[in-house]
Design an enzyme around this catalytic site. Structure first.
Site, PDB file in Angstrom:
ATOM      1  N   HIS A 199      36.790  15.173  89.032  1.00 11.82           N
ATOM      2  CA  HIS A 199      37.332  16.315  89.798  1.00 11.82           C
ATOM      3  C   HIS A 199      36.347  17.484  89.780  1.00 11.82           C
ATOM      4  CE1 HIS A 199      41.343  14.737  90.471  1.00 11.82           C
ATOM      5  NE2 HIS A 199      41.503  14.471  89.195  1.00 11.82           N
ATOM      6  N   TYR A 255      50.942  21.817  89.878  1.00 12.62           N
ATOM      7  CA  TYR A 255      49.769  21.059  90.302  1.00 12.62           C
ATOM      8  C   TYR A 255      48.619  21.990  90.662  1.00 12.62           C
ATOM      9  CZ  TYR A 255      52.609  16.899  90.727  1.00 12.62           C
ATOM     10  OH  TYR A 255      53.414  15.829  90.449  1.00 12.62           O
ATOM     11  N   HIS A 296      47.606  12.523  76.467  1.00 13.93           N
ATOM     12  CA  HIS A 296      46.483  12.997  77.297  1.00 13.93           C
ATOM     13  C   HIS A 296      46.714  14.487  77.536  1.00 13.93           C
ATOM     14  CE1 HIS A 296      43.718  12.785  80.934  1.00 13.93           C
ATOM     15  NE2 HIS A 296      44.499  13.771  81.339  1.00 13.93           N
ATOM     16  N   HIS A 323      45.547  18.620  78.532  1.00 11.76           N
ATOM     17  CA  HIS A 323      44.659  19.551  79.238  1.00 11.76           C
ATOM     18  C   HIS A 323      44.712  20.894  78.526  1.00 11.76           C
ATOM     19  CE1 HIS A 323      43.081  17.475  82.838  1.00 11.76           C
ATOM     20  NE2 HIS A 323      44.082  16.654  82.600  1.00 11.76           N
TER      21      HIS A 323
END
Lengths: 342, 342
Positions: free
Chosen positions: B21, B289, B198, B200
């Site tokens: 990304h 998002y 996972h 962020h």
């Protein structure tokens, strides 16, 4: 989160002091005014303004400031409608004279900082600061380098000199959350004064450590906008405020305005991003002074060693600032040992 | 730390997938080879290689890759002496055909990823992956958007389809440590398969969240060298390894070599530093998002709003990817409400 203290949390913004290291002490008066004005408007409680190594730090040894810090303190005081300007003082670098001058210019709070095992050198400065009518806090640096009992003993000394709070100062960003919990809890159980926490992000746990500290009852908290500070930088103020807000803990500082200071004022000033790179990571991992990095790199070339091995060994031996001459001895010893092994 | 599982911890490096990304999907084959070779040599367990949005993601909508991901997967497989190449697949973007091709090229593990409430769309792909003999894991994205019971229900679905582990995937970097603890613990108590995490770093707690996950028994852990990933990036692999090492938890990956990959290979590739800035912070704070950011900024101009207010409202309403058309409606409603208040 259930906090073990019901006192309000007071935040000190350190980007104009700890961040001065990153700026190579080249803050302009205009930068200090802009940052201070915006932070004051956001409701920040304390804004620390000093050379990175505290009052009197502008020397050949620690790096000369662009602008006399007294001018910067004066400018910051002028910009504050509600915030208190704080200063840092390391006895041996800053003097009673410096402190009096800062007080005269309007600094309202001083943190008297010593190595975690050397609180005794803070007695005079703490006592003078109290006489000057300043909020007077003790700052126990490199707090990971002493066992908990020693930390408590040293904090009690500072309390006995008149400090109104004592900080666990994780200068090397070496403490992990459980270690912070243990230390804050021990101080809370042993002192009658407030307890504070100052974190660095070398191991990427500065915000987590600060949350643990708050949970255990710390009420004096340091942050730095955009992580601007030594090593990998400090607990990132605007992120901490967002997290506390999410947890329903109101510290009375405007989150959006603080985010705007980060994005529009401090962000564009950053000389380099505050990432966790090899240098800052190994400093946190080894738990040593950032000034050791360059010395270790030089010694590693001379002896054919990995500088990380030298730094880790220095950490194990609790070598402190001022003992840089030991770095070559340690490197020579390591080189001999590795030769024997090979 | 006392871990609630005695199984070994398996680390998946995602800089060549989530990091895609940040690279606008412009990884070259040479970059993938260099990173993979060095990580394999460091002992990394799994190396994920795919478009940022998984197999088949190279489209106008998600961003075209410079190099066909199948070529990158093939290159990575060629470079691995011991590591397993992993791929990501989002049903609806990636197909069974893509999966078979990746398997043929040597990918050994697939993570089948769905929104946290849509596990049912993973049944076919999980089942095919098992038939292909791949290690097959479920990936519940935006895990903060479902209550714990819902998360457990969806994870059990994935388990019933044949998944050999299920991840709590904090896509928006919105979870706080206590929330991770609750989720990992609930999955561990309800599933017979392994649990993964996972993270962020939008709220600066990715490493802390990962430590909590490991403590609660998660054994599948994701990291990204130099935080290279969406938003503020992921749990920084080399920092996590340093912290685990300090805690005495051996994952069998060479710390120095991983630090060297970070400094000498991935560092120079970074198109921009992985800082926590206003954009990534508000995404984590609002729990939305990352694709919403631009839409919210446009809507804020049209309606004279702060984009943060829009994002926070979208988060509150659990608006999901694909519902971008709702952003204007929400903005219009907010603008009306703010007018009434004023």
């Amino acid at each position: 989160m259930k906090r073990k203290s019901d006192k309000p949390i007071k935040v000190t913004e350190v980007c104009l002091r700890d961040g001065s290291h990153v700026m190579a002490h080249q803050y302009t008066e205009e930068q200090v005014r802009k940052v201070t004005r915006a932070l004051d408007d956001a409701g920040m409680h304390y804004i620390e303004v000093s050379h990175g190594d505290g009052l009197g730090g502008s020397t050949l040894q620690y790096g000369r400031s662009l602008i006399d810090e007294m001018k910067l303190i004066e400018a910051a005081v002028e910009e504050c409608k509600q915030a208190t300007v704080a200063v840092l003082l390391l006895p041996g670098i800053g003097t009673v004279h410096d402190l009096k001058q800062a007080r005269q210019l309007g600094a309202g709070l001083v943190r008297v900082a010593t190595h975690v095992t050397e609180a005794d050198v803070s007695a005079q400065h703490i006592s003078v600061a109290r006489e000057l009518g300043m909020e007077t806090l003790g700052f126990l640096m490199m707090a990971h380098m002493a066992p908990v009992e020693k930390l408590v003993e040293q904090a009690k000394l500072m309390e006995s000199y008149g400090a109104q709070a004592v900080y666990v100062t994780d200068s090397a960003g070496a403490l992990l959350p459980d270690q912070v919990r243990e230390r804050i809890s021990a101080l809370r159980n042993s002192l009658d004064i407030e307890v504070g926490f100052h974190g660095h992000n070398n191991l990427s746990v500065a915000v987590a450590n600060t949350l643990v500290a708050i949970e255990e009852g710390a009420t004096r908290i340091d942050g730095s906008i955009r992580c601007l500070g030594a090593g990998a930088g400090n607990t990132q103020t605007e992120v901490l405020l967002a997290v506390l807000d999410r947890m329903g803990i109101d510290v009375g500082i405007d989150l959006y305005k603080t985010m705007d200071v980060a994005e529009n004022i401090v962000g564009p000033m950053l000389p380099r991003p505050q990432e966790i790179n090899k240098g800052s990571l190994v400093l946190g991992y080894a738990g040593v002074y950032s000034s050791f990095l360059l010395h270790a790199e030089r010694a590693s070339e001379r002896f054919g060693l990995d500088p990380r091995d030298i730094l880790i060994e220095l950490g194990k031996r609790n070598v402190v600032g001022g003992q840089e001459d030991m770095i070559l001895d340690v490197a020579a010893e390591l080189a001999r040992a590795q030769k024997v092994e090979a």
